[in-house]
Motif scaffolding. Structure first.
Motif, PDB file in Angstrom:
ATOM      1  N   ARG A 261       0.772  -1.195   0.226  1.00 35.12           N
ATOM      2  CA  ARG A 261      -0.116  -0.036   0.124  1.00 35.12           C
ATOM      3  C   ARG A 261       0.960   1.269  -0.043  1.00 35.12           C
ATOM      4  N   ARG A 262       1.751   1.269   0.703  1.00 36.96           N
ATOM      5  CA  ARG A 262       2.722   2.378   0.947  1.00 36.96           C
ATOM      6  C   ARG A 262       3.439   2.667  -0.459  1.00 36.96           C
ATOM      7  N   TYR A 263       4.034   1.831  -1.124  1.00 33.68           N
ATOM      8  CA  TYR A 263       4.684   1.971  -2.524  1.00 33.68           C
ATOM      9  C   TYR A 263       3.604   2.284  -3.444  1.00 33.68           C
TER      10      TYR A 263
ATOM     11  N   VAL B 230       4.542   9.488  -8.269  1.00 34.15           N
ATOM     12  CA  VAL B 230       5.079   9.251  -9.523  1.00 34.15           C
ATOM     13  C   VAL B 230       4.128   9.867 -10.785  1.00 34.15           C
ATOM     14  N   LEU B 231       3.080   9.132 -10.652  1.00 27.86           N
ATOM     15  CA  LEU B 231       2.148   9.404 -12.047  1.00 27.86           C
ATOM     16  C   LEU B 231       1.664  10.995 -12.007  1.00 27.86           C
ATOM     17  N   LEU B 232       0.986  11.503 -10.680  1.00 22.85           N
ATOM     18  CA  LEU B 232       0.683  12.721 -11.010  1.00 22.85           C
ATOM     19  C   LEU B 232       1.839  13.580 -11.000  1.00 22.85           C
TER      20      LEU B 232
ATOM     21  N   GLY C 232      12.016  17.618  -3.720  1.00 28.90           N
ATOM     22  CA  GLY C 232      12.208  17.088  -5.273  1.00 28.90           C
ATOM     23  C   GLY C 232      10.436  17.026  -6.030  1.00 28.90           C
ATOM     24  N   LEU C 233       9.672  16.784  -5.094  1.00 24.11           N
ATOM     25  CA  LEU C 233       8.222  16.764  -5.435  1.00 24.11           C
ATOM     26  C   LEU C 233       7.676  18.112  -5.557  1.00 24.11           C
ATOM     27  N   GLY C 234       7.780  18.626  -3.961  1.00 19.96           N
ATOM     28  CA  GLY C 234       7.243  19.953  -4.029  1.00 19.96           C
ATOM     29  C   GLY C 234       7.429  21.045  -4.692  1.00 19.96           C
TER      30      GLY C 234
ATOM     31  N   ALA D  77       0.304  18.752  -8.264  1.00 22.37           N
ATOM     32  CA  ALA D  77       1.811  18.452  -7.836  1.00 22.37           C
ATOM     33  C   ALA D  77       1.676  18.530  -6.195  1.00 22.37           C
ATOM     34  N   ALA D  78       1.060  19.347  -5.643  1.00 23.55           N
ATOM     35  CA  ALA D  78       0.942  19.152  -4.176  1.00 23.55           C
ATOM     36  C   ALA D  78       0.453  18.082  -3.604  1.00 23.55           C
ATOM     37  N   VAL D  79      -0.582  17.612  -4.183  1.00 24.72           N
ATOM     38  CA  VAL D  79      -1.213  16.287  -3.758  1.00 24.72           C
ATOM     39  C   VAL D  79      -0.217  15.028  -4.200  1.00 24.72           C
ATOM     40  N   ALA D  80       0.561  15.290  -5.173  1.00 22.56           N
ATOM     41  CA  ALA D  80       1.592  14.273  -5.462  1.00 22.56           C
ATOM     42  C   ALA D  80       2.746  14.295  -4.190  1.00 22.56           C
ATOM     43  N   THR D  81       3.052  15.412  -3.728  1.00 23.40           N
ATOM     44  CA  THR D  81       3.862  15.630  -2.792  1.00 23.40           C
ATOM     45  C   THR D  81       3.539  14.834  -1.451  1.00 23.40           C
ATOM     46  N   VAL D  82       2.069  15.101  -0.955  1.00 21.49           N
ATOM     47  CA  VAL D  82       1.665  14.503   0.077  1.00 21.49           C
ATOM     48  C   VAL D  82       1.700  12.957  -0.185  1.00 21.49           C
ATOM     49  N   ALA D  83       1.351  12.547  -1.216  1.00 23.98           N
ATOM     50  CA  ALA D  83       1.178  11.206  -1.347  1.00 23.98           C
ATOM     51  C   ALA D  83       2.769  10.394  -1.305  1.00 23.98           C
ATOM     52  N   GLY D  84       3.645  11.163  -2.007  1.00 20.72           N
ATOM     53  CA  GLY D  84       5.005  10.594  -1.896  1.00 20.72           C
ATOM     54  C   GLY D  84       5.721  10.534  -0.716  1.00 20.72           C
ATOM     55  N   LEU D  85       5.319  11.522   0.096  1.00 19.03           N
ATOM     56  CA  LEU D  85       6.068  11.501   1.585  1.00 19.03           C
ATOM     57  C   LEU D  85       5.153  10.389   2.291  1.00 19.03           C
ATOM     58  N   ALA D  86       3.989  10.227   2.310  1.00 22.61           N
ATOM     59  CA  ALA D  86       3.095   9.041   2.820  1.00 22.61           C
ATOM     60  C   ALA D  86       3.715   7.675   2.288  1.00 22.61           C
ATOM     61  N   GLY D  87       4.099   7.663   0.987  1.00 24.09           N
ATOM     62  CA  GLY D  87       4.368   6.319   0.544  1.00 24.09           C
ATOM     63  C   GLY D  87       5.801   5.931   0.684  1.00 24.09           C
ATOM     64  N   MET D  88       6.816   6.959   0.894  1.00 17.86           N
ATOM     65  CA  MET D  88       8.281   6.645   0.946  1.00 17.86           C
ATOM     66  C   MET D  88       8.444   6.139   2.289  1.00 17.86           C
ATOM     67  N   ARG D  89       9.322   5.105   2.538  1.00 17.62           N
ATOM     68  CA  ARG D  89       9.700   4.534   3.826  1.00 17.62           C
ATOM     69  C   ARG D  89      11.295   5.111   4.108  1.00 17.62           C
TER      70      ARG D  89
END
Length: 463
Positions: free
Chosen positions: A271-273, A280-282, A342-344, A434-446
């Motif tokens: 799930r996290r990945y 990455v998609l967004l 990198g994402l933000g 891109a802001a949504v992507a940043t939140v998703a990336g931070l939540a998904g990366m261990r």
């Protein structure tokens, strides 16, 4: 420019290896020198001293096979002509612009499929075998395009060229992960991206020179480059590599494969990945707006397209000249900080475009999202190689590359549609996505473990 688009890639861009650093993005300079007994904590080797983590030191510590892989990828990218000149080739053969455009779309679809298949092949057959299949197969298919008489056959060959030609991408990143010392992986990823970007920058010029001779020279030239990479892989890449039991994020063993699931089902069950893949998609959908929506906006503002060319050139110049130097700094940062920037900064850069359609804001916005690429690119694209179980490493990488390719294929279409509907507000929408992507990336990366599991150089010969 992104090496990740292929590819990247990134050319973007465009892929890659496990993440490293010394304070969060990286493991220590060497394996642990002690063990843990009871409550006694082992002592890890100290991280590299400042000044010992640059390009030259990384090259000295990189095995010969990894250097050969970097060379092979660069040679292959120098002759990446088909995607650039495919429309011209088909219209020259008498096909309509619509047919040529459809063929280009088929080529993009093949790249998405090829990343997925390549990840599976790398896990099943090994990176060397996957690379040889990719390069020898694509060489034959590239030449076949010259001699196929009908449009359906051409479409099939174009799809296969793109698909087979992508097999090597996950394999290359798996092999770099297994061959490179853990604390050098972010820097070697940046070097890999540089090779992709340099090759993609030179390819249009080399292709134009070959095209002045004939289309035959263009296609045979790309096939020759693929065969050259195959020869390098055959001679220099190891048949087998030493694969230690990997460590995953948060200091624990890699997340176990869910019961009853295997292959990509197991990858997407992480799930996290999966959140990381959403990020990455967004991000890729937003990032590639400079290729389609930006020129439309510049032209609608009554500005010379010179400003668009200047903005794109600014991106390419900074990425090629500055990414390695920036990576020497950021590889020591915690991975979540690097991912945040990198994402933000993609969100910030495109939001700046919305301020006013003046050249200064186009240039400043481009500078900001380019900073996102050189700060976060190597680390964000290195992450998939250490995100899951070692037996699924190729599939984790292939999933990311496929999702990124899908985003860069959908991005220009979605961006232009939104631009025609809402005008310059498209940049606010892009910034929000891109802001949504940043939140998703931070939540998904261990956060990676700080110690064990450092990959070692290949144990077997290249034979």
């Amino acid at each position: 420019m992104t090496a990740v688009i292929e590819g990247q890639e990134p050319t973007g861009t465009t892929g890659t290896t496990g993440t490293t650093g010394t304070t969060g993005t990286a493991g220590p300079a060497g394996p642990a020198t002690g063990t843990t007994t009871g409550t006694t904590t082992g002592t890890a080797a100290p991280p590299p001293r400042r000044g010992d983590d640059g390009v030259l030191v990384t090259l000295r510590e990189t095995p010969r096979a990894a250097k050969a892989l970097l060379l092979g990828v660069f040679v292959n990218k120098l002759a990446a002509f088909i995607q650039i000149y495919l429309v011209l080739f088909l219209t020259n053969r008498g096909f309509s612009p619509t047919q040529a455009g459809l063929a280009l779309g088929v080529y993009g679809a093949g790249a998405v499929v090829g990343s997925l298949v390549g990840g599976s092949l790398s896990d099943r057959l090994g990176p060397r075998a996957a690379t040889l299949i990719s390069m020898t197969g694509s060489a034959v298919l590239i030449v076949s395009i010259l001699y196929l008489p009908t449009y359906p056959l051409l479409l099939g060959a174009i799809f296969l060229v793109s698909t087979v030609g992508q097999f090597y991408r996950p394999a290359a990143q798996v092999l770099l992960t297994e061959l490179t010392p853990k604390h050098r992986l972010v820097m070697i990823t940046a070097m890999y991206r540089l090779g992709l970007n340099l090759g993609m920058t030179a390819a249009p010029l080399i292709g134009a020179a070959l095209l002045s001779v004939s289309y035959n020279a263009l296609f045979w030239g790309e096939a020759a480059a693929a065969l050259a990479f195959a020869v390098i892989a055959s001679l220099a890449l190891p048949r087998h590599t030493a694969r230690p039991r990997p460590e995953a994020a948060d200091g624990a063993s890699a997340e176990p494969e869910p019961a009853g699931r295997s292959g990509y089902l197991a990858v997407f069950a992480d799930r996290r990945y999966s959140l990381y893949l959403v990020a990455v998609l967004l991000t890729s959908i937003v990032y590639c707006q400079y290729t389609a929506t930006l020129p439309l906006d510049v032209a609608a503002a009554g500005l010379s397209l010179w400003w668009y060319g200047a903005a794109v050139s600014l991106n390419g110049l900074i990425v090629i000249t500055c990414e390695l130097a920036m990576t020497k700094i950021v590889q020591r940062w915690p991975i979540r900080l690097t991912a945040l920037l990198g994402l933000g900064l993609v969100s910030v850069g495109y939001a700046i475009y919305a301020i006013s359609p003046l050249p200064v804001w186009f240039m400043v916005g481009t500078l900001v999202w380019t900073l996102s690429e050189i700060i976060g690119g190597p680390t964000v694209f290195a992450y998939p190689a250490m995100a899951g179980p070692e037996r699924l490493r190729g599939r984790y990488i292939g999933a990311m590359q496929s999702v990124f390719g899908l985003g860069t294929a959908l991005g220009p279409v979605l961006g232009t549609l939104v631009w025609f509907q809402v005008g310059r507000s498209v940049w606010l929408w892009a910034a929000a996505v891109a802001a949504v992507a940043t939140v998703a990336g931070l939540a998904g990366m261990r956060t990676p473990a700080s110690g064990a599991g450092e990959p070692q150089p290949a144990a077997a010969s290249a034979g």
